[in-house]
Design a protein around this motif. Sequence first.
Motif, PDB file in Angstrom:
ATOM      1  N   ASN A 505      15.627 -43.170   0.227  1.00  0.00           N
ATOM      2  CA  ASN A 505      14.343 -43.481  -0.414  1.00  0.00           C
ATOM      3  C   ASN A 505      13.476 -42.233  -0.536  1.00  0.00           C
ATOM      4  N   LEU A 506      13.446 -41.442   0.530  1.00  0.00           N
ATOM      5  CA  LEU A 506      12.637 -40.218   0.519  1.00  0.00           C
ATOM      6  C   LEU A 506      13.192 -39.201  -0.484  1.00  0.00           C
ATOM      7  N   ALA A 507      14.509 -38.973  -0.449  1.00  0.00           N
ATOM      8  CA  ALA A 507      15.127 -37.947  -1.295  1.00  0.00           C
ATOM      9  C   ALA A 507      15.023 -38.315  -2.773  1.00  0.00           C
ATOM     10  N   GLU A 508      15.213 -39.583  -3.095  1.00  0.00           N
ATOM     11  CA  GLU A 508      15.140 -39.990  -4.493  1.00  0.00           C
ATOM     12  C   GLU A 508      13.749 -39.742  -5.062  1.00  0.00           C
ATOM     13  N   ALA A 509      12.713 -40.118  -4.305  1.00  0.00           N
ATOM     14  CA  ALA A 509      11.342 -39.919  -4.781  1.00  0.00           C
ATOM     15  C   ALA A 509      11.040 -38.437  -4.964  1.00  0.00           C
ATOM     16  N   ALA A 510      11.483 -37.617  -4.009  1.00  0.00           N
ATOM     17  CA  ALA A 510      11.216 -36.181  -4.091  1.00  0.00           C
ATOM     18  C   ALA A 510      11.965 -35.544  -5.259  1.00  0.00           C
ATOM     19  N   LYS A 624      19.471 -28.430  -5.997  1.00  0.00           N
ATOM     20  CA  LYS A 624      18.168 -28.984  -5.613  1.00  0.00           C
ATOM     21  C   LYS A 624      18.327 -30.282  -4.842  1.00  0.00           C
ATOM     22  N   GLU A 625      19.300 -31.095  -5.257  1.00  0.00           N
ATOM     23  CA  GLU A 625      19.510 -32.374  -4.584  1.00  0.00           C
ATOM     24  C   GLU A 625      19.897 -32.162  -3.122  1.00  0.00           C
ATOM     25  N   SER A 626      20.790 -31.211  -2.843  1.00  0.00           N
ATOM     26  CA  SER A 626      21.193 -30.930  -1.459  1.00  0.00           C
ATOM     27  C   SER A 626      20.016 -30.398  -0.647  1.00  0.00           C
ATOM     28  N   ALA A 627      19.203 -29.557  -1.262  1.00  0.00           N
ATOM     29  CA  ALA A 627      18.033 -29.013  -0.575  1.00  0.00           C
ATOM     30  C   ALA A 627      17.058 -30.120  -0.199  1.00  0.00           C
ATOM     31  N   VAL A 628      16.785 -31.018  -1.130  1.00  0.00           N
ATOM     32  CA  VAL A 628      15.855 -32.124  -0.866  1.00  0.00           C
ATOM     33  C   VAL A 628      16.403 -33.020   0.229  1.00  0.00           C
ATOM     34  N   ILE A 629      17.714 -33.312   0.206  1.00  0.00           N
ATOM     35  CA  ILE A 629      18.320 -34.188   1.219  1.00  0.00           C
ATOM     36  C   ILE A 629      18.245 -33.542   2.600  1.00  0.00           C
ATOM     37  N   SER A 630      18.453 -32.228   2.647  1.00  0.00           N
ATOM     38  CA  SER A 630      18.381 -31.547   3.954  1.00  0.00           C
ATOM     39  C   SER A 630      16.989 -31.669   4.552  1.00  0.00           C
ATOM     40  N   ILE A 631      15.954 -31.582   3.707  1.00  0.00           N
ATOM     41  CA  ILE A 631      14.573 -31.742   4.185  1.00  0.00           C
ATOM     42  C   ILE A 631      14.318 -33.186   4.574  1.00  0.00           C
ATOM     43  N   VAL A 654       5.968 -32.426   8.305  1.00  0.00           N
ATOM     44  CA  VAL A 654       6.730 -32.147   7.088  1.00  0.00           C
ATOM     45  C   VAL A 654       6.569 -30.690   6.679  1.00  0.00           C
ATOM     46  N   HIS A 655       5.341 -30.180   6.755  1.00  0.00           N
ATOM     47  CA  HIS A 655       5.085 -28.786   6.379  1.00  0.00           C
ATOM     48  C   HIS A 655       5.856 -27.829   7.279  1.00  0.00           C
ATOM     49  N   SER A 656       5.849 -28.115   8.603  1.00  0.00           N
ATOM     50  CA  SER A 656       6.530 -27.214   9.534  1.00  0.00           C
ATOM     51  C   SER A 656       8.042 -27.234   9.328  1.00  0.00           C
ATOM     52  N   ILE A 657       8.605 -28.410   9.009  1.00  0.00           N
ATOM     53  CA  ILE A 657      10.052 -28.496   8.775  1.00  0.00           C
ATOM     54  C   ILE A 657      10.436 -27.704   7.531  1.00  0.00           C
ATOM     55  N   ILE A 658       9.665 -27.852   6.453  1.00  0.00           N
ATOM     56  CA  ILE A 658       9.971 -27.121   5.218  1.00  0.00           C
ATOM     57  C   ILE A 658       9.829 -25.624   5.428  1.00  0.00           C
ATOM     58  N   GLN A 659       8.758 -25.211   6.114  1.00  0.00           N
ATOM     59  CA  GLN A 659       8.570 -23.785   6.379  1.00  0.00           C
ATOM     60  C   GLN A 659       9.688 -23.230   7.241  1.00  0.00           C
ATOM     61  N   GLY A 660      10.144 -24.050   8.212  1.00  0.00           N
ATOM     62  CA  GLY A 660      11.256 -23.619   9.050  1.00  0.00           C
ATOM     63  C   GLY A 660      12.515 -23.386   8.238  1.00  0.00           C
ATOM     64  N   ARG A 661      12.793 -24.281   7.288  1.00  0.00           N
ATOM     65  CA  ARG A 661      13.971 -24.115   6.427  1.00  0.00           C
ATOM     66  C   ARG A 661      13.851 -22.845   5.575  1.00  0.00           C
ATOM     67  N   VAL A 662      12.639 -22.582   5.061  1.00  0.00           N
ATOM     68  CA  VAL A 662      12.425 -21.388   4.246  1.00  0.00           C
ATOM     69  C   VAL A 662      12.621 -20.124   5.077  1.00  0.00           C
ATOM     70  N   LEU A 674       9.097 -22.373  -4.772  1.00  0.00           N
ATOM     71  CA  LEU A 674       8.029 -22.694  -3.825  1.00  0.00           C
ATOM     72  C   LEU A 674       7.125 -23.790  -4.377  1.00  0.00           C
ATOM     73  N   ARG A 675       6.874 -23.763  -5.676  1.00  0.00           N
ATOM     74  CA  ARG A 675       6.056 -24.811  -6.290  1.00  0.00           C
ATOM     75  C   ARG A 675       6.730 -26.170  -6.129  1.00  0.00           C
ATOM     76  N   GLU A 676       8.053 -26.206  -6.319  1.00  0.00           N
ATOM     77  CA  GLU A 676       8.778 -27.464  -6.153  1.00  0.00           C
ATOM     78  C   GLU A 676       8.769 -27.909  -4.695  1.00  0.00           C
ATOM     79  N   LEU A 677       8.826 -26.961  -3.762  1.00  0.00           N
ATOM     80  CA  LEU A 677       8.751 -27.321  -2.337  1.00  0.00           C
ATOM     81  C   LEU A 677       7.407 -27.947  -2.006  1.00  0.00           C
ATOM     82  N   LYS A 678       6.355 -27.481  -2.658  1.00  0.00           N
ATOM     83  CA  LYS A 678       5.032 -28.089  -2.476  1.00  0.00           C
ATOM     84  C   LYS A 678       5.031 -29.535  -2.972  1.00  0.00           C
TER      85      LYS A 678
END
Length: 703
Positions: A505-510, A624-631, A654-662, A674-678
Motif C-alpha cells: 500500500n505504501l509503495a504503490e502510493a509513493a 525507482k520501484e525497487s528504491a521506493v520498496i526498500s524505503i 521516515v526522513h531519517s530512514i530516507i537520509q540514511g539510505r542516501v 532528490l525531488r522525488e525522494l521528497k
Amino acid sequence: MSKHYKKIIDKISFRTLLIIVLLITGLLQFFLMLGNVRGTTYDIQAFQLAPETIRAVKTVEDTLKTEQDRDNAENNVEPVYVFNKETAEHRVALVNSIFEIITDFRKEIKSEKITETQVTQLRNKLKEITDSQSQLVFTNSQLQSLLSVQDSAIYNASKVVADLIEKILSEPIRVEEVTLKRNDIESKIRQSTNIDENILNAVIVIGRAAIIETETLDQEKTKELIHQAREEVEPTRILQGQIIVSEGELVNREVYRQLELLGLLNNDTTVKPVIGLAILIILQMSFMFILFERSKIELEKKRNTVFVTAIVYSMSIVVMKILSQLIDQFDETITFLYPTALATMLVRLLVNERAAALVTILTAASAGIMFHEGYAAVLQMDIALYIIFGGLASIYFMRNIEKRSDLLKACGIVSIVNILFIAFYLLMSQSDYGLSELVFYGVAGITSGMLSGALTMGLLPFFESAFGILSKMKLIELSNPNHPLLKKLLTETPGTYHHSVMVANLAEAACEAIGADGLLARVGCYYHDLGKTKRPAFFIENQMSGINPHDSLPPERSAEIIIAHTTDGAELLRQYKMPQEIIDIALQHHGTSTLKYFLHKAKEEGREIDEKVFSYPGPKPQTKESAVISIADSVEAAVRSMKQPNPEKIQQLVHSIIQGRVQEHQFDECDVSLRELKKIEKVLCETLNGIFHSRIEYPKEDQ
C-alpha cells in the motif's frame, strides 16, 4: 528469448537493430500490399467482346472529350458585329469628292478636244483617292469620257450614285455580302435613265468602289464570348463505378480509348502506385523509428518493445491481407469484421500508450489501402476511420485496467463504438438496407470488438513468455491471493504476509506520486519477502510465541539467516518462473545495507568481525520501484514497532530512514532524484498517518 539469440542481439547497437527490424517489417508490408495497389487490368484488344462488365476504378477527366465539347461550344458562338452608321456618309462624301475633282478639272480645260495629257492630269488629280481605294481603278477611256460629256451628265451621275450609295449603305453589310451589294448597285446604275451612256462604265466603277462593309467583326468581344463558352463547358469525367463496357459488348475504339485512359489494360501498367506505396511505408517506418529512438527506457526493454510492436503490426497486415482476399465473395462489407482494437490492445498492454496510438494510426492507413474496393479515390476511408475510432476507444478505456474484467469492459466499449460508426456509415451511404443486412453489420461491429479482446487475451501470454515482458495483465494475475506462492506466504508466514500487504500500500502510493509503476511496486511487495518462508520463526513478525531463536545464536549466524531471505526468495521465485522484475525486487529491496543490530551485538562481544558478513549482497536498487520498496519496507517495520506513533514522530522517522539510505549511497544506481525522494517522504507520511492515526480513548463504563 534464448541465450544464444540474446548474445547475438547484444552485439548489435540498438539503432542498427531498430533499422534492421523496421526494414524487414517494411519489406513484408510492401509485398503484402503490392497486389492491392496495382489494381485489376484486362487483356483486351479493340473490336473484341468484353469478357466481363468493366467499371471505372477511379474518377478521371476525359481530356479528349472535354476538348471536343469545348470546340463545339466555340463553334456555336455567334460572332459579334458592330454596325457603323457613319459609313454611308463617308462613302457619299468620297463619291462627291471624286465628282468635284472631275468638275473642277473640266473647268480648267479650255479646248474642246480632250488630249492624252489632260487624261493623265486628271488621273494625277485623282491619284490620292485612287491609291487609298483598291477598287477604284479607271481606264483612260473612262477618264476621257468623264471629261467629254456635258456638265449636266456629270451632275446627274453624281446625284444618282450618291443616292444609291446612301440607300444601300444604310443597311448592315458584312464583308461576305460586299460583292453582292456591289453587283446590286451596278445593276441599279445600269437601269437608271439619268446617267449618260458614255460615262456609264466610269460611274459603275465609282459606285462599286464606294460599297464596303458597314458591319464589322468585334474581335475582342467575340474572343471574350468564345472564352466564356469554353469555360462554361464542364470537364467530361469518367466516374468511379461507371460501367465502361458490359459483358459481351463490343469493345469499340471509344471504349478502348476509355479503358486505356483508366489504365485498365495490361499494356498500361504503371509504377506510380508502387512508388506511392513505398513512400507511405517509408513514412510509417520513419515514425516508428522516431518513437523508439527517442524512448528513454532501459536497453533490454527497448529492444523487446521494438520486436513486439513490429510483430504485432506485421500480424495485423497479414490478417488484413487474408480478409481482403475474401471481400469479393460477399455482398456485404465484411471488412467491418476486422478486429479494430487488436493491435492497439496488444501494444498498449505490452509496450505503452504512445506506441499503441501510433500503431492505431499506421494500421488504419494500411487498412485503407488493403481494403480498397476500387471506387475510393486513394484510401478506403470508412475502414480507416473504423479502425481509428475503435483503437482510440480501447486506449482510452484501458488506462485504469486492474483486472481481466476491465479488459472485457474495454471490448464492450469498442463494440459500441464500432456499431455507432457502422450506423454513421450506413446513414451517410443513403442506401436502403434489408433487415438481414442490418443484423449482419450489427453482429460485425460486436464481433470486431469481442475478437479484439479475445485474441488479445489469447496472444498476450505468448508475447510475455517469448520476450519476458511483464504486462499489466500478468501483474494482475500475480496479485491474485490464490497464487500458490502467496498462499504459501499467508499460511507459513502470516506476519510477513501482513507486512508485505502494508508495504505494498505504501509503495504503490509513493510510486504513483513520482510517475513510477505503482502496480509493479504493489505486486513486487507481495513477493519481496518470500524467502522468509524458508525459516519463518527467525523473523520477528512471525514469532507468535514470544520466543526469539536469535537469542541462542551468534550474531554472524543470525545475520546469515536474515540476509539469506533475499537470495532464498529469488531462488524460489525462479523455480516458479516468475518475471525477472519481481526477482530483482526480491534481491534489491535491501540493497547492500548493513544489519546494524547484529553488527552492534557482535561488536559488544569484543570479537574481531568482518562487516561484510553483516551486509546484504545486493545489488543496490536499479529502478525507482525497487528504491521506493526498500524505503517503504524499512519505514513500515519501524513505524509498526513505534510506541504511540504520531505525525511528528512518523515524519522524523521516515526522513531519517530516507537520509540514511542516501548517505549509504543505496540509490546511486537508480534514477530517483532528490525531488522525488521528497515526494516519496510526503506520501509515505500521509499514508502512515492514515494507518496509525490516534484513536479516541473511550471512558470505561461503570461496573
